[in-house]
Design a protein around this motif. Structure first.
Motif, PDB file in Angstrom:
ATOM      1  N   LEU B  42      52.533  42.283  73.640  1.00  0.00           N
ATOM      2  CA  LEU B  42      53.206  41.253  72.824  1.00  0.00           C
ATOM      3  C   LEU B  42      52.884  39.851  73.341  1.00  0.00           C
ATOM      4  O   LEU B  42      52.644  38.923  72.557  1.00  0.00           O
ATOM      5  CB  LEU B  42      54.713  41.495  72.820  1.00  0.00           C
ATOM      6  N   ASP B  46      51.010  36.950  71.342  1.00  0.00           N
ATOM      7  CA  ASP B  46      51.668  35.664  71.132  1.00  0.00           C
ATOM      8  C   ASP B  46      50.806  34.504  71.645  1.00  0.00           C
ATOM      9  O   ASP B  46      50.728  33.455  70.999  1.00  0.00           O
ATOM     10  CB  ASP B  46      53.014  35.636  71.856  1.00  0.00           C
ATOM     11  N   GLN B 173      45.927  44.878  73.715  1.00  0.00           N
ATOM     12  CA  GLN B 173      46.795  45.630  72.796  1.00  0.00           C
ATOM     13  C   GLN B 173      46.347  47.083  72.704  1.00  0.00           C
ATOM     14  O   GLN B 173      47.179  47.991  72.681  1.00  0.00           O
ATOM     15  CB  GLN B 173      46.779  44.976  71.422  1.00  0.00           C
ATOM     16  N   LEU B 266      59.104  35.455  74.345  1.00  0.00           N
ATOM     17  CA  LEU B 266      59.053  36.427  73.247  1.00  0.00           C
ATOM     18  C   LEU B 266      60.054  36.050  72.177  1.00  0.00           C
ATOM     19  O   LEU B 266      61.115  35.481  72.476  1.00  0.00           O
ATOM     20  CB  LEU B 266      59.390  37.836  73.765  1.00  0.00           C
ATOM     21  N   GLU B 270      60.653  40.534  68.949  1.00  0.00           N
ATOM     22  CA  GLU B 270      59.878  41.182  70.011  1.00  0.00           C
ATOM     23  C   GLU B 270      60.797  41.720  71.109  1.00  0.00           C
ATOM     24  O   GLU B 270      60.541  42.773  71.689  1.00  0.00           O
ATOM     25  CB  GLU B 270      58.856  40.194  70.573  1.00  0.00           C
ATOM     26  N   TRP B 271      61.890  41.009  71.355  1.00  0.00           N
ATOM     27  CA  TRP B 271      62.878  41.521  72.308  1.00  0.00           C
ATOM     28  C   TRP B 271      63.464  42.828  71.801  1.00  0.00           C
ATOM     29  O   TRP B 271      63.751  43.739  72.584  1.00  0.00           O
ATOM     30  CB  TRP B 271      63.976  40.484  72.555  1.00  0.00           C
ATOM     31  N   LEU B 273      61.872  44.967  70.071  1.00  0.00           N
ATOM     32  CA  LEU B 273      60.836  45.979  70.352  1.00  0.00           C
ATOM     33  C   LEU B 273      60.887  46.426  71.808  1.00  0.00           C
ATOM     34  O   LEU B 273      60.727  47.597  72.114  1.00  0.00           O
ATOM     35  CB  LEU B 273      59.446  45.401  70.049  1.00  0.00           C
TER      36      LEU B 273
END
Lengths: 212, 301
Positions: B42, B46, B173, B266, B270-271, B273
């Motif tokens: 992530l 980002d 990723q 994040l 995303e947190w 996730l």
């Protein structure tokens, strides 16, 4: 019936247990009484032949059909087969809990039955702390708690004294009067003779029906 | 309700099982790795997005210091003026501005330090160009025109740099995805092993339950509850440990004074996730336990 392709233990037996009947299954050790009972309580499938239970041919039953039939059968195992880490109460409660009975009812009925078989003081005891006779009574209580349509008992009085044995057979008779079909395998001749019920005698691979 | 369900009576003595004692540890390690991999992926994504956003619509023109010129400042000023004039005449260019010597020094300071060294180096001139939003400028033609009009002028659209970064982020990723896949596979294998061993240990009890009328799902539910309790315990521990590690890494990154290091942050989604792995691991464990039990019981009478 044979184990793992070995010689047939019992074969060509033809008999019918009428609904609500009471029979003893007698015969010498090794005659195949336990094997016959295992077929009847659906722990074994016959290698050939037809077995019908409650009007259904067991050969045609799938695994998913078995639990419903097993719930209609109460079994007293020769070696008790109690769950060692469960208390007497929890062992006896097993069929009711599996059937989804309410916990309050479970405790009430189980406590009453355990008191009736003389184990009111041992409800919370683990099987290992009880004598063979006490374990056998728990096994019997577990078999009858759900008021089964068919009760199969393999030497149910083998580990108890005569007085308790007679008391337990009265319990089976009471159950029979309420409509349960009873089949008891026993080699206790004196006990069998005290109760005037029909007898299936298994010997040398042949089954003979003897009236009381 | 969940607490009641977790602590409810079970017919199988699974709690003291040696087979499943290691399960929370396995799940903890798996969740720990999963959270780190996920956070890494992530953050990489980002950073690329942020860089890409800040560089989209901008160009840089670099003018090399002419060699052999007697009056260097005048020559450079002349080239900068010509470049600016050409750029401002080009349709689609919103703004073109030469960076001052101080600005160029500030850009190099993280690598070369401040002071005399930067001042003494023959640094090229830099012109920051902003495009009109949405404008399509033929960059190849512009580069050719610049090179022809101003010796030593080169146009940089940051495309190559950005492409490399995107490739790096995609690799990160992909690695994270592979780690997640491996971790999931390991967790599934651990649960299957634990369940199969438990079933072998408690075969007698399972047989009794069957004989008194228990359906497979009744037995499976006891394994599921057990798997849920163990994997939740392990998963939350691994998750907490991963958060502490991430916190430590973020603190270390923030204390670094490097211009190109991404500021670790994040978005709230995303947190969410990052919050998922312990629960996903628990779900996978419960589902695996259920399937494994049904698979084994299906072979019993």
């Amino acid at each position: 019936m044979s184990y793992a392709g070995g010689p047939e233990i019992v074969s060509d037996l033809t008999f019918q247990l009428a609904a609500g009947s009471f029979h003893f299954l007698t015969g010498p050790s090794g005659a195949g009484k336990s094997s016959l009972l295992k077929i009847l309580y659906l722990a074994l499938r016959p290698s050939r032949g037809i077995v019908e239970l409650f009007g259904r041919d067991v050969r045609t039953l799938g695994r998913a059909d078995l639990p419903a039939l097993r719930r209609r059968i109460g079994v007293v195992f020769q070696d008790f087969r109690l769950i060692p880490h469960l208390s007497a109460l929890d062992n006896v409660a097993l069929p009711l809990r599996i059937a989804g009975a309410k916990e309050a009812q479970v405790r009430e009925h189980v406590s009453e039955l355990l008191r009736w078989v003389g184990l009111g003081e041992q409800m919370n005891a683990l099987p290992a702390t009880l004598s063979g006779g006490q374990q056998q009574r728990i096994s019997i209580a577990r078999a009858v708690i759900g008021r089964p349509a068919l009760l199969l008992a393999d030497e149910p009085t083998g580990n108890v004294d005569d007085a308790i044995a007679v008391r337990l057979l009265y319990l089976f008779e009471e159950l029979n009067k309420m409509g349960t079909t009873v089949l008891i395998a026993s080699h206790n001749e004196s006990l069998v003779q005290r109760f005037p019920h029909a007898r299936l005698h298994l010997e040398g691979g042949r089954l003979e029906r003897r009236t009381a | 309700m969940i607490r009641g369900w977790l602590s409810s009576r079970t017919d199988l003595p699974l709690k003291g099982d040696a087979a499943s004692r290691f399960l929370p540890w396995v799940v903890a390690v798996m969740v720990y790795l999963a959270v780190l991999a996920l956070a890494g992926a992530l953050l990489a994504r980002d950073s690329v997005l942020r860089w890409s956003r800040s560089l989209t619509g901008t160009l840089t023109v670099q003018i090399a210091v002419p060699a052999g010129e007697r009056n260097l400042d005048v020559a450079m000023a002349d080239r900068i003026d010509r470049t600016l004039e050409l750029l401002r005449r080009t349709p689609g260019i919103d703004r073109a501005q030469a960076l001052s010597a101080d600005q160029i020094s500030a850009l190099l300071e993280p690598w070369l330090g401040g002071g005399a060294i930067v001042d003494e180096l023959p640094l090229p001139a830099l012109i920051d160009v902003a495009l009109v939003p949405g404008a399509r400028v033929d960059l190849k033609a512009l580069a050719e025109r610049l090179a022809a009009a101003v010796p030593g002028a080169a146009l940089d659209d940051h495309g190559k740099w950005l492409k490399d970064l995107i490739r790096l982020a995609l690799a990160a990723q992909a690695a994270a995805g592979l780690i997640l896949l491996l971790v999931t596979g390991c967790a599934v294998a651990a649960v299957v092993f634990a369940v199969r061993t438990s079933l072998a240990i408690h075969r007698d009890v399972v047989e009794i339950l069957h004989l008194v009328g228990a359906r497979d799902r009744y037995i499976a539910s006891q394994f599921q509850r057990h798997a849920l309790a163990l994997s939740l315990k392990g998963g939350l521990s691994g998750w907490l440990l991963a958060l502490i590690t991430l916190g430590g890494a973020a603190w270390a990154l923030l204390s670094l004074d490097a211009a190109l290091m991404p500021r670790p942050s994040l978005a709230w989604l995303e947190w969410l996730l990052i919050l998922l792995p312990p629960f996903a691991a628990t779900g996978i464990a419960v589902l695996t336990a259920r399937l494994a039990v049904h698979n084994v019981l299906g072979r019993m009478i």
